[in-house]
Design a protein around this motif. Structure first.
Motif, PDB file in Angstrom:
ATOM      1  N   CYS B  13      87.530  32.736  70.506  1.00  0.00           N
ATOM      2  CA  CYS B  13      86.850  33.369  69.509  1.00  0.00           C
ATOM      3  C   CYS B  13      87.845  34.086  68.663  1.00  0.00           C
ATOM      4  O   CYS B  13      88.885  34.569  69.155  1.00  0.00           O
ATOM      5  N   LYS B  14      87.451  34.519  67.695  1.00  0.00           N
ATOM      6  CA  LYS B  14      88.410  35.440  66.854  1.00  0.00           C
ATOM      7  C   LYS B  14      88.139  36.774  67.305  1.00  0.00           C
ATOM      8  O   LYS B  14      86.843  37.403  67.643  1.00  0.00           O
ATOM      9  N   SER B  15      89.130  37.983  67.187  1.00  0.00           N
ATOM     10  CA  SER B  15      89.040  39.089  67.436  1.00  0.00           C
ATOM     11  C   SER B  15      87.837  39.676  66.846  1.00  0.00           C
ATOM     12  O   SER B  15      87.739  39.600  65.359  1.00  0.00           O
ATOM     13  N   THR B  17      84.605  39.428  67.172  1.00  0.00           N
ATOM     14  CA  THR B  17      83.313  38.693  67.315  1.00  0.00           C
ATOM     15  C   THR B  17      82.912  38.880  68.636  1.00  0.00           C
ATOM     16  O   THR B  17      83.422  39.400  69.608  1.00  0.00           O
ATOM     17  N   SER B  18      81.426  38.502  68.951  1.00  0.00           N
ATOM     18  CA  SER B  18      80.746  38.777  70.111  1.00  0.00           C
ATOM     19  C   SER B  18      80.534  37.372  70.680  1.00  0.00           C
ATOM     20  O   SER B  18      80.261  36.305  70.100  1.00  0.00           O
ATOM     21  N   VAL B  19      80.735  37.257  72.073  1.00  0.00           N
ATOM     22  CA  VAL B  19      80.386  35.778  72.910  1.00  0.00           C
ATOM     23  C   VAL B  19      79.538  36.296  73.869  1.00  0.00           C
ATOM     24  O   VAL B  19      79.453  37.062  74.596  1.00  0.00           O
ATOM     25  N   THR B  80      77.289  39.262  77.347  1.00  0.00           N
ATOM     26  CA  THR B  80      77.875  39.059  75.930  1.00  0.00           C
ATOM     27  C   THR B  80      79.046  40.376  76.072  1.00  0.00           C
ATOM     28  O   THR B  80      78.637  41.455  76.214  1.00  0.00           O
ATOM     29  N   THR B  82      81.059  42.096  73.455  1.00  0.00           N
ATOM     30  CA  THR B  82      80.715  42.516  72.136  1.00  0.00           C
ATOM     31  C   THR B  82      82.231  42.925  71.629  1.00  0.00           C
ATOM     32  O   THR B  82      82.984  43.367  72.370  1.00  0.00           O
ATOM     33  N   SER B  83      82.281  42.587  70.102  1.00  0.00           N
ATOM     34  CA  SER B  83      83.515  42.837  69.519  1.00  0.00           C
ATOM     35  C   SER B  83      84.812  42.604  70.505  1.00  0.00           C
ATOM     36  O   SER B  83      85.668  43.529  70.877  1.00  0.00           O
TER      37      SER B  83
END
Lengths: 113, 118
Positions: B13-15, B17-19, B80, B82-83
């Motif tokens: 993922c891109k810096s 974003t949340s996963v 999750t 986050t960020s």
């Protein structure tokens, strides 16, 4: 505080020879001890545990471990190593209140053909 | 034996974003699940204990607002991130303890999720 120590980062053994992976523990009260194995990029697989009873615990894939109270040790053993036993091995101790596990630093076992 | 699954197995993922990572116990009920983080060739570090129907308990030094944990049912816990930032890149592993009988002392581990934050 509950803790375990694995003094060897790496253990090499020839196929067919006996293997030992060392673990010592420091706990208050009765120890609940576990061994897990991890293959590359995988989660951990449970091998065996000691809670109470016989000091010699037999587990999966032919592994066994000996609980030694006087030496505060719980070494993992197998009489005849296989190349497929090569993996990362973790000793762990249970701590309360939620029965979390505290892991040792891990020992990489390499069985040479 | 008891089976624990994780999804996804790998995520990039891109810096910023949340996963979300899911952990499921497939053939048993787990009142308690655990989330670990593992760095390359290192041991597992417990991040938090996830309790069904209540708030998670975080280990010292783990930011609860950064690593959100939800344990909505006896078979599912989610983590999750986050960020996310590159330093969050790691191997995340969950485990679950079978609440029934003699197996209750044994934790069963998921296969892990490899997170890479670009």
């Amino acid at each position: 505080a509950q803790s375990v120590a694995q003094p060897e980062d790496q253990v090499n053994v020839a196929e067919g020879n006996p293997l030992t992976v060392k673990c010592t523990y420091s706990v208050s009260g009765n120890p609940y001890l576990f061994w897990y194995v991890q293959y590359p990029n995988r989660g951990l697989q449970f091998l065996l545990k000691y809670i109470t009873g016989d000091n010699l615990v037999k587990g999966s894939y032919g592994f066994e471990a000996e609980f030694n109270k006087s030496q505060t040790s719980f070494h993992l053993k197998k009489p005849s190593a296989l190349v497929s036993d090569s993996a990362l091995y973790f000793c762990a101790v249970r701590r309360l209140p939620a029965r979390q596990l505290t892991f040792g630093s891990g020992t990489q076992l390499t069985v040479l053909p | 034996g008891a089976v624990v699954s994780q999804h996804p197995s790998r995520v990039i993922c891109k810096s910023g974003t949340s996963v979300k990572i899911e952990c499921r116990s497939l053939d048993f009920q787990a009142t308690t699940m655990f989330w670990y983080r593992q760095f390359p060739k290192k041991s597992l570090m417990l991040m938090a204990t996830s309790n069904e129907g209540s708030k998670a308990t975080y280990e010292q030094g783990v930011e609860k607002d950064k690593f959100l944990i939800n344990h909505a049912s006896l078979t599912l816990s989610t983590l999750t991130v986050t960020s996310a930032h590159p330093e969050d890149s790691s191997f995340y592993i969950c485990s679950a303890r079978d609440r029934a009988g003699q197996s209750s002392e044994t934790q069963y581990f998921g296969p892990g999720t490899r997170l890479l934050v670009l």
